[in-house]
Design a protein around this motif. Sequence first.
Motif, PDB file in Angstrom:
ATOM      1  N   ASN A   1       0.879  -0.376   0.258  1.00  0.00           N
ATOM      2  CA  ASN A   1       0.074  -0.081  -0.071  1.00  0.00           C
ATOM      3  C   ASN A   1       1.239   1.002   0.477  1.00  0.00           C
ATOM      4  N   LEU A   2       0.211   2.601   0.032  1.00  0.00           N
ATOM      5  CA  LEU A   2       0.974   3.452  -0.006  1.00  0.00           C
ATOM      6  C   LEU A   2       0.197   4.161   0.775  1.00  0.00           C
ATOM      7  N   SER A   3       0.487   5.197   1.811  1.00  0.00           N
ATOM      8  CA  SER A   3      -0.170   6.120   2.524  1.00  0.00           C
ATOM      9  C   SER A   3       0.995   7.502   2.600  1.00  0.00           C
ATOM     10  N   GLN A   4       0.669   8.389   3.801  1.00  0.00           N
ATOM     11  CA  GLN A   4       1.660   9.585   3.862  1.00  0.00           C
ATOM     12  C   GLN A   4       2.389   9.316   5.019  1.00  0.00           C
ATOM     13  N   ASP A   5       3.514   8.732   4.660  1.00  0.00           N
ATOM     14  CA  ASP A   5       4.962   9.291   5.136  1.00  0.00           C
ATOM     15  C   ASP A   5       6.715   9.811   5.010  1.00  0.00           C
ATOM     16  N   HIS A   6       7.533   9.637   5.153  1.00  0.00           N
ATOM     17  CA  HIS A   6       8.398  10.144   5.252  1.00  0.00           C
ATOM     18  C   HIS A   6       8.170  11.376   3.846  1.00  0.00           C
ATOM     19  N   LEU A   7       7.990  12.077   4.278  1.00  0.00           N
ATOM     20  CA  LEU A   7       7.724  13.859   3.079  1.00  0.00           C
ATOM     21  C   LEU A   7       8.397  14.518   3.369  1.00  0.00           C
TER      22      LEU A   7
ATOM     23  N   TYR B   1       7.140  10.552  -3.711  1.00  0.00           N
ATOM     24  CA  TYR B   1       7.244   8.939  -2.713  1.00  0.00           C
ATOM     25  C   TYR B   1       6.743   7.463  -3.509  1.00  0.00           C
ATOM     26  N   PHE B   2       5.398   7.784  -4.372  1.00  0.00           N
ATOM     27  CA  PHE B   2       5.208   7.160  -5.278  1.00  0.00           C
ATOM     28  C   PHE B   2       6.286   6.345  -6.667  1.00  0.00           C
ATOM     29  N   THR B   3       6.545   7.714  -7.010  1.00  0.00           N
ATOM     30  CA  THR B   3       7.256   6.880  -8.293  1.00  0.00           C
ATOM     31  C   THR B   3       9.010   6.791  -7.612  1.00  0.00           C
ATOM     32  N   ALA B   4       9.056   6.855  -6.373  1.00  0.00           N
ATOM     33  CA  ALA B   4      10.687   5.644  -6.028  1.00  0.00           C
ATOM     34  C   ALA B   4      10.418   4.718  -5.465  1.00  0.00           C
ATOM     35  N   LYS B   5       8.746   3.900  -5.403  1.00  0.00           N
ATOM     36  CA  LYS B   5       8.563   2.590  -5.140  1.00  0.00           C
ATOM     37  C   LYS B   5       8.221   2.135  -6.778  1.00  0.00           C
TER      38      LYS B   5
ATOM     39  N   ASP C   1       1.538  -1.925  19.045  1.00  0.00           N
ATOM     40  CA  ASP C   1       1.695  -1.834  17.928  1.00  0.00           C
ATOM     41  C   ASP C   1       2.591  -0.883  16.999  1.00  0.00           C
ATOM     42  N   TYR C   2       3.656  -1.452  15.690  1.00  0.00           N
ATOM     43  CA  TYR C   2       4.303  -0.583  15.360  1.00  0.00           C
ATOM     44  C   TYR C   2       3.926   0.957  14.561  1.00  0.00           C
ATOM     45  N   ALA C   3       2.668   0.650  14.799  1.00  0.00           N
ATOM     46  CA  ALA C   3       1.819   1.638  13.799  1.00  0.00           C
ATOM     47  C   ALA C   3       2.226   3.409  13.661  1.00  0.00           C
ATOM     48  N   HIS C   4       2.857   4.411  12.651  1.00  0.00           N
ATOM     49  CA  HIS C   4       3.624   5.421  12.735  1.00  0.00           C
ATOM     50  C   HIS C   4       3.431   6.408  11.649  1.00  0.00           C
ATOM     51  N   SER C   5       2.004   5.803  11.165  1.00  0.00           N
ATOM     52  CA  SER C   5       1.897   6.661  10.010  1.00  0.00           C
ATOM     53  C   SER C   5       0.275   7.298  10.422  1.00  0.00           C
ATOM     54  N   PRO C   6      -0.774   8.044  10.120  1.00  0.00           N
ATOM     55  CA  PRO C   6      -1.768   8.608   9.970  1.00  0.00           C
ATOM     56  C   PRO C   6      -2.969   6.813   9.918  1.00  0.00           C
TER      57      PRO C   6
ATOM     58  N   VAL D   1      -2.115   5.046  22.946  1.00  0.00           N
ATOM     59  CA  VAL D   1      -1.622   6.339  24.046  1.00  0.00           C
ATOM     60  C   VAL D   1      -0.576   5.855  22.561  1.00  0.00           C
ATOM     61  N   LEU D   2      -0.431   7.421  22.016  1.00  0.00           N
ATOM     62  CA  LEU D   2       0.219   7.707  20.782  1.00  0.00           C
ATOM     63  C   LEU D   2       1.412   8.696  20.423  1.00  0.00           C
ATOM     64  N   GLY D   3       2.528   8.546  20.296  1.00  0.00           N
ATOM     65  CA  GLY D   3       3.899   9.809  19.852  1.00  0.00           C
ATOM     66  C   GLY D   3       3.802   9.919  18.742  1.00  0.00           C
ATOM     67  N   CYS D   4       4.870  10.922  18.368  1.00  0.00           N
ATOM     68  CA  CYS D   4       5.116  10.968  17.008  1.00  0.00           C
ATOM     69  C   CYS D   4       6.934  11.435  17.077  1.00  0.00           C
ATOM     70  N   GLY D   5       7.938  10.491  16.767  1.00  0.00           N
ATOM     71  CA  GLY D   5       9.002  10.563  16.695  1.00  0.00           C
ATOM     72  C   GLY D   5      10.139  12.135  15.964  1.00  0.00           C
ATOM     73  N   GLY D   6      10.337  12.208  16.776  1.00  0.00           N
ATOM     74  CA  GLY D   6      10.896  13.560  16.184  1.00  0.00           C
ATOM     75  C   GLY D   6      12.351  12.926  15.158  1.00  0.00           C
ATOM     76  N   ASP D   7      12.566  14.523  14.839  1.00  0.00           N
ATOM     77  CA  ASP D   7      13.778  14.614  13.529  1.00  0.00           C
ATOM     78  C   ASP D   7      12.651  13.790  12.172  1.00  0.00           C
ATOM     79  N   ARG D   8      11.459  13.528  11.472  1.00  0.00           N
ATOM     80  CA  ARG D   8      11.024  12.826  10.783  1.00  0.00           C
ATOM     81  C   ARG D   8      10.048  13.298  10.435  1.00  0.00           C
ATOM     82  N   ASP D   9       9.196  13.031   9.359  1.00  0.00           N
ATOM     83  CA  ASP D   9       8.260  14.152   8.782  1.00  0.00           C
ATOM     84  C   ASP D   9       7.699  14.651   9.475  1.00  0.00           C
TER      85      ASP D   9
END
Length: 397
Positions: A112-118, A127-131, A259-264, A285-293
């Motif tokens: 699949n492809l959804s928003q991440d690594h922007l 992102y799609f072109t890379a995949k 769970d590892y979920a870390h994209s919307p 419980v959820l957080g977002c990583g620093g120095d990332r998208d």
Amino acid sequence: ATLASHFYRAPVRDMQSIGITGTNGKTTVTTLLYQLFTAVGRETGLIGTVETRIGKDIIKSERTTPEAADLQALAATMRERHMRHLVMEVSSHSIELKRIIGSHFAIVGFTNLSQDHLDFHRDMESYFTAKAKLFTHEYADLGFINIDSEYGERLFGEISIPAIAVSRRNVSATWHFTDIHPTPSGAEFTIRGKDGILIESKTIMRGAFNLDNLLLAVAIAYECGVDPLELAAILPTISGAPGRLESVNVGQNFSALVDYAHSPDAVSNVLSAVREFTTGRVITVLGCGGDRDSSKRPLMGKALVSGSDIAIFTSDNPRSEDPQAILSQMVGDIEVSAPSQICPDRFSAIEYAVSLAQPGDSVVILGKGHETGQEIGGVITPFDDRLSLAQAIEAKP
């Protein structure tokens, strides 16, 4: 990468190598394939986010797809040890940074492809072109593509290599489900596949997204010659990757999951799956990583609130960023009122979630999954959501 491939004499070509890409599901699909091949007695190598496996030997992974020289060295070791298959995750970073040049796969798969690594790719089109580069004659002979998303459908229509469609709900796809019956412990299902085969089986994996992962793994395993009857018998016994909707049970009267979920999209999918088997409240419980998208942070906050009865915002590897600044971006214009809470300390957030839990509730800790460290200001300290959750449950009055 070219030099490394020549130096090790193109080891990826000397095995039946399978590369899996996509935003979510790569680790689960590759782990399922490793488990399926191992169950039928085939020596298999695995390279991915959690670990590298050479037969039964395990090496902890530093990144999803290793640097070029490391990748070829690992593949050469697998060839030397007579692995029949190499199954690996192929990240968009590794494709764009040209780590996999010189590697050629018998089969590649798209989840699949959804928003991440922007922060790296700039926009979804890049992102799609890379995949999509993985699905070319340079890298692969055959593609398996989940066509349930807009990007999957587009990829299937645009690539030049032969491709086989996989879908949970589209019966025109070569591989699809004809029946799915959720059960308290997972699901029972019937799969229709290539050559008209029918596979009736069940799984202990929960959630529609995990059925997508399972279907892709089954389709690829069949293409590699695994007997459908063996597949049906093995599927109930395998569970995919650690830290993916992993249950923590120390005798409590509520569900506890990591769970590892870390994209919307991943957050929404996991919470939707949890909702299906939860009779009480979903406490997350959820957080977002620093120095990332950073653009995905408000979207993840909204996914957290919409999928939970009680939403607890916390930190997740803030790295060099200010945890409070990350939390502010996550929360945005959301009004956080009790019992939902903003709790920067991750362990305290987990303790608070557990303290609220009543019989029938589900406590879900998202973002870190299998990870065993928390990075703050360049220092990594031991932190495992699974252990922290177990400790909080055991300490609950």
